[in-house]
Design a protein around this motif. Structure first.
Motif, PDB file in Angstrom:
ATOM      1  N   LEU A   1     -10.013   0.189  -1.716  1.00 45.40           N
ATOM      2  CA  LEU A   1      -9.784  -1.256  -1.669  1.00 45.40           C
ATOM      3  C   LEU A   1      -8.640  -1.663  -2.592  1.00 45.40           C
ATOM      4  O   LEU A   1      -7.917  -2.607  -2.311  1.00 45.40           O
TER       5      LEU A   1
ATOM      6  N   ARG B   1       0.644  -1.851 -11.040  1.00 44.80           N
ATOM      7  CA  ARG B   1      -0.094  -2.473 -12.129  1.00 44.80           C
ATOM      8  C   ARG B   1      -1.330  -3.203 -11.646  1.00 44.80           C
ATOM      9  O   ARG B   1      -1.341  -4.428 -11.509  1.00 44.80           O
ATOM     10  N   LYS B   2      -2.351  -2.476 -11.320  1.00 44.52           N
ATOM     11  CA  LYS B   2      -3.641  -3.072 -11.010  1.00 44.52           C
ATOM     12  C   LYS B   2      -4.703  -2.021 -11.262  1.00 44.52           C
ATOM     13  O   LYS B   2      -4.459  -0.835 -11.079  1.00 44.52           O
TER      14      LYS B   2
ATOM     15  N   GLU C   1      -4.336  -7.426  -0.579  1.00 45.58           N
ATOM     16  CA  GLU C   1      -3.188  -7.600  -1.471  1.00 45.58           C
ATOM     17  C   GLU C   1      -3.418  -8.750  -2.444  1.00 45.58           C
ATOM     18  O   GLU C   1      -4.124  -9.703  -2.146  1.00 45.58           O
ATOM     19  N   ARG C   2      -2.766  -8.640  -3.605  1.00 44.67           N
ATOM     20  CA  ARG C   2      -2.932  -9.676  -4.608  1.00 44.67           C
ATOM     21  C   ARG C   2      -1.876 -10.758  -4.486  1.00 44.67           C
ATOM     22  O   ARG C   2      -1.969 -11.782  -5.136  1.00 44.67           O
TER      23      ARG C   2
ATOM     24  N   ARG D   1      -2.251   1.100   4.650  1.00 48.08           N
ATOM     25  CA  ARG D   1      -1.355   0.537   5.675  1.00 48.08           C
ATOM     26  C   ARG D   1      -0.275   1.533   6.048  1.00 48.08           C
ATOM     27  O   ARG D   1       0.097   1.664   7.207  1.00 48.08           O
TER      28      ARG D   1
ATOM     29  N   PRO E   1      -6.727   7.152  16.901  1.00 48.18           N
ATOM     30  CA  PRO E   1      -7.554   8.169  17.550  1.00 48.18           C
ATOM     31  C   PRO E   1      -6.724   8.928  18.578  1.00 48.18           C
ATOM     32  O   PRO E   1      -5.806   8.360  19.159  1.00 48.18           O
TER      33      PRO E   1
ATOM     34  N   PRO F   1      -4.512  -1.125  -0.834  1.00 45.27           N
ATOM     35  CA  PRO F   1      -4.412  -1.352   0.617  1.00 45.27           C
ATOM     36  C   PRO F   1      -3.088  -0.847   1.179  1.00 45.27           C
ATOM     37  O   PRO F   1      -3.023  -0.426   2.322  1.00 45.27           O
ATOM     38  N   GLU F   2      -2.036  -0.847   0.328  1.00 43.98           N
ATOM     39  CA  GLU F   2      -0.727  -0.407   0.836  1.00 43.98           C
ATOM     40  C   GLU F   2      -0.759   1.060   1.237  1.00 43.98           C
ATOM     41  O   GLU F   2      -0.130   1.463   2.203  1.00 43.98           O
TER      42      GLU F   2
END
Lengths: 562, 269
Positions: free
Chosen positions: A77, A332-333, B137-138, A84, A90, A80-81
């Motif tokens: 989570l 940075r997270k 995304e933030r 993506r 499939p 997400p990048e």
């Protein structure tokens, strides 16, 4: 069940347990998902695969890889990048999935199988997250999987230890947890430290008292290690030592080995625990000292947790170290969370840079450990996926171990100060194929108590991997020519050919059920679920029809404990 | 100026991913190559030529007959113009960084999400998450302009960081949710919980409201920058009339105080 044999003809079988060193050409018979003895003349052979002298090994086993459960999901989570950018649709055989270093469950199984891995173990299943972990792992196709339950920072155990619990009470609790969470082992993460963090402690040494419970990590460690030994659980205590990543932590690592005093134990991602404080930057390699301590202690097995340069995410229950490193997060997270007062969880994305002194030295320390620990039966190949790098970098790592000139080429490319601070360049050792087979198959199988895996003797599970004997070991191990799981072809030339479901591997030691009398009120007073709902029934795993349960037998008096 | 037109042959078989129909990408192809271009359709693909009649010549403008099941139109647009006659499906103009996407009809969910530059004009209404963030995304919109004549759904401008969103009609609930910076103009009525969690940025309304308790009333003000903004809006094409005519007089609230409280809500009378 079929009555026909599959014949793998003319391979160079490299099976350290079966005492075949890959010299002579041999035939291998598979039947009903197992390796079969050579059948009598005239028996019908269904399929014949000509191996033409290729290298044959048992399916590889990853002893320590974070592939499922609460924190892996949080890691997905958080980035997400990543998902993506790395998605796959499939294709009739595979289901869709995504991710590179936190792959989704289906992709995890496909990639392992394509690399010749047929089992992987999730090392940090918090008991309160166990149901989620098993549900997620039941969606990992093909490979066998198992989990280590994380203990040692849970308030029940700490409170009981503080109250002076006897060893037999701890044994019963540990065994109850193994049953209730369907685990195959017990891991202790930063013993006492995660709990101490919640009381504002920011580091905890082996003999430092927990600020609330007043007990020391040493006591937690020895009680848990003794419990597993008393319960005759094959996999000894899986230890993530205190003070991960702190320069100078080699002392606590060596103290931990000494504290175990001969009790069997497995020290995990040792690279992160082998740091000294010498040199101008107060950060140095203590791999030689740690390797020597391991060499001297036949009760200890280790996995390395090698780092691989590039982007990844560190995911650990060690909230103390993750909170400390959160400032280094790239991008940075980051997330740190308490999980039901049961343990902690920290996720810090990280980019290991080869030009950065610290990262480059970490890389060298990992390799030094691999090369200086003499007995391949006691050191296993891991990157602590995804903490040091994704499991897909194992072939690269194998090449680093097997090819000295390649290794030195890489060493010349990284931060130049490292070559001066590390003895890596002067180590001549190159792993042989047989040693690789030990450290990726036979060794992990033995330390996990998997009697029918990790080797190719008759009766073993027919997990067979056939490699082209290429001089480029990275290419060789990245795309095996054939991979059989339970006797079925699942991958060919590194491409998935079929899918299926592996077993969940568990251990069920005997214990006194009276422990529930103490646990029941604890659950009612302090937990979010009642004891009866906490326990995971076999049916919860079996009824999904995504693989069976495989129970590892406990050790008997005749087994050498190591 | 060369224009390439896509006219629908008939009703679409299902939701189509039209993200590959970008002017500069098509300009490198000839008509038959464009007709063969695979568009994602569920688990499989369908050729562009099977859905559309093509005419004109590839260049800097694409004209498209719209459909509510055409998704990702203009996603990743970095230059040129896409004109759409009719409505569009979801994620129109997602992540666009330049160029112009003109939609005469309405747009579905997440139009202009994660937009970095360019202009997105919607003649009708827009769904939820207009100019919002991609899932997980933030940061949401970081540049460009979104102009909507009609009403929009919930969470318009979520996690917005820079740029302008001007809405002619009403906004749904939680407009400018967790806004970091940028400007959101609502010409009609705002929905519930506008500005919840905003740390910075500006929301302009045309009527006084009863904001969330996290907003502090700073009274009636004469703010000279509003007339400058009005002048700026006058110079732009397609700004909804309801967002125009700012005199400079406004009631001002600061908030959301639970999140730093440096954002402002302005009711421009």
């Amino acid at each position: 069940m079929s009555d026909t044999y599959t014949l793998l003809r003319g391979g160079r079988v490299c099976d350290p347990i079966g005492a075949a060193d890959g010299g002579d050409l041999r035939d291998l018979y598979l039947k009903d998902g197992r390796i079969a003895a050579t059948p009598p003349e005239g028996v019908r052979i269904g399929e014949v695969v000509d191996l033409d002298g290729r290298i044959v090994m048992a399916g590889a086993i990853d002893i320590h890889s974070h592939i499922g459960g609460g924190k892996v999901n949080l890691a997905r989570l958080l980035l997400p990048e990543e998902h993506r950018e790395h998605g796959s649709g499939p294709d009739g055989l595979r289901r869709s999935g995504s991710g590179l270093f936190t792959p989704s469950s289906f992709v995890t199984g496909y990639r392992y199988a394509e690399m010749g891995y047929t089992a992987a173990f999730e090392p940090a299943m918090l008991p309160s997250n166990a149901r989620h972990t098993h549900l997620e792992l039941s969606d990992v196709p093909i490979i066998d999987k198992g989990c280590y339950a994380v203990l040692g920072n849970d308030d029940f155990l700490l409170e009981r230890l503080a109250a002076g619990a006897t060893q037999s009470e701890v044994n019963d609790y540990v065994a109850w947890i193994l049953h209730a969470t369907q685990a195959v082992g017990v891991k202790v993460v930063n013993p006492g430290g995660i709990s101490a963090f919640k009381f504002n402690q920011r580091r905890l040494d082996l003999d430092e008292a927990h600020p609330h419970y007043g007990i020391t990590p040493r006591r937690i460690l020895t009680m848990l290690a003794t419990a597993l030994s008393d319960l005759r659980v094959p996999h000894p205590l899986h230890i993530h030592c205190n003070n991960l990543g702190i320069p100078g932590n080699e002392a606590v690592t060596r103290d931990t080995i000494a504290a175990l005093d001969g009790l069997p134990a497995h020290l995990t991602h040792l690279q992160f625990h082998s740091y000294g404080t010498e040199g101008d930057r107060r950060f140095s390699s203590a791999a030689a000292e740690i390797a020597e301590a391991v060499n001297r202690s036949p009760n200890i097995s280790v996995d390395v947790g090698q780092i691989i340069f590039g982007q990844t995410i560190t995911a650990s229950a060690d909230i103390m170290s993750q909170f400390r490193n959160s400032g280094l997060a790239s991008p940075r997270k980051w997330v740190c969370a308490d999980i039901e007062c049961d343990g902690g969880c920290g996720l810090v994305p990280f980019r290991y840079r080869d030009k950065a002194f610290v990262n480059a030295l970490q890389w060298a320390i990992g390799l030094e450990l691999f090369l200086l620990i003499e007995d391949p039966w006691r050191v296993y190949l891991t990157t602590d996926h995804p903490n040091g790098g994704p499991f897909t970098s194992y072939p690269h790592l194998i090449r680093l171990l097997m090819d000295r000139s390649f290794r030195n080429e890489q060493l010349a490319r990284i931060n130049p100060d490292v070559a001066a601070h590390s003895r890596l360049g002067s180590i001549g050792r190159e792993y042989t194929l047989e040693e690789i087979a030990v450290m990726t198959r036979a060794g992990p199988a033995r330390v996990l108590g998997l009697r029918d895996r990790g080797h190719l003797r008759p009766g073993a599970v027919a997990d067979v991997v056939v490699y082209d004997d290429l001089p480029d070991r990275e290419a060789m191990f990245a795309a095996p020519a054939w991979v059989f799981k339970n006797g079925r072809l699942v991958a060919r030339n590194g491409e998935l050919a079929a899918t299926g479901w592996g077993d969940t591997i568990v251990v069920r030691p005997e214990f006194d059920i009276a422990i529930e009398r103490r646990l029941k009120p604890w659950f009612e007073d302090h937990q979010t679920v009642r004891l009866g709902n906490f326990r995971i029934a076999d049916g919860e795993i079996l009824d999904r029809d995504h693989g069976g349960l495989s129970i590892v037998p406990t050790l008997t008096a005749s087994d050498s404990c190591f | 100026m060369s224009v390439l037109s896509f006219r629908l042959k008939g009703p679409l078989p299902g939701r189509i991913d039209a993200s590959s129909l970008l002017p500069y990408r098509l300009a490198a192809l000839n008509l038959s190559e464009i007709a063969a271009l695979p568009l994602r359709f569920g688990r499989s693909h369908v050729a562009a030529g099977d859905l559309f009649d093509l005419s004109g010549s590839p260049g800097d403008t694409v004209e498209l007959e719209g459909d509510g099941r055409l998704d990702f139109v203009g996603a990743g647009l970095d230059g040129g113009t896409i004109r759409v006659a009719g409505p569009l499906g979801h994620r129109a103009g997602t992540g666009m960084s330049g160029g112009t996407l003109l939609v005469e009809g309405s747009a579905g969910l997440a139009a202009g999400a994660a937009m970095r530059g360019g202009v997105l004009y919607i003649g009708g209404d827009a769904g939820c998450e207009l100019g919002g963030a991609l899932p997980g995304e933030r940061t949401g919109m970081t540049g460009g302009r979104i102009l909507v004549q009609g009403n929009v759904g919930d969470r318009a401008g979520e996690r917005m960081r820079r740029g302008l969103i001007a809405i002619g009609g009403n906004a749904g609930a939680y407009a400018a949710l967790h806004m970091n910076a940028g400007s959101l103009l609502v010409g009609g009525k705002p929905g519930a919980a506008i500005g919840h969690g905003m740390r910075n940025g500006t929301i302009l309304l045309r009527d006084e409201i009863d904001p969330l308790p996290g907003f502090a009333d700073c009274g009636l003000n004469q703010l000279p920058f509003l007339s400058l903004l009005d002048k700026h809006l006058f110079g732009l094409d397609g700004v909804p009339p309801a967002c125009r005519g700012l005199t400079g007089r406004a009631r001002r609230w600061l908030g959301d105080r639970g999140f730093g409280g440096r954002g402002e809500l302005l009711a421009c009378v």
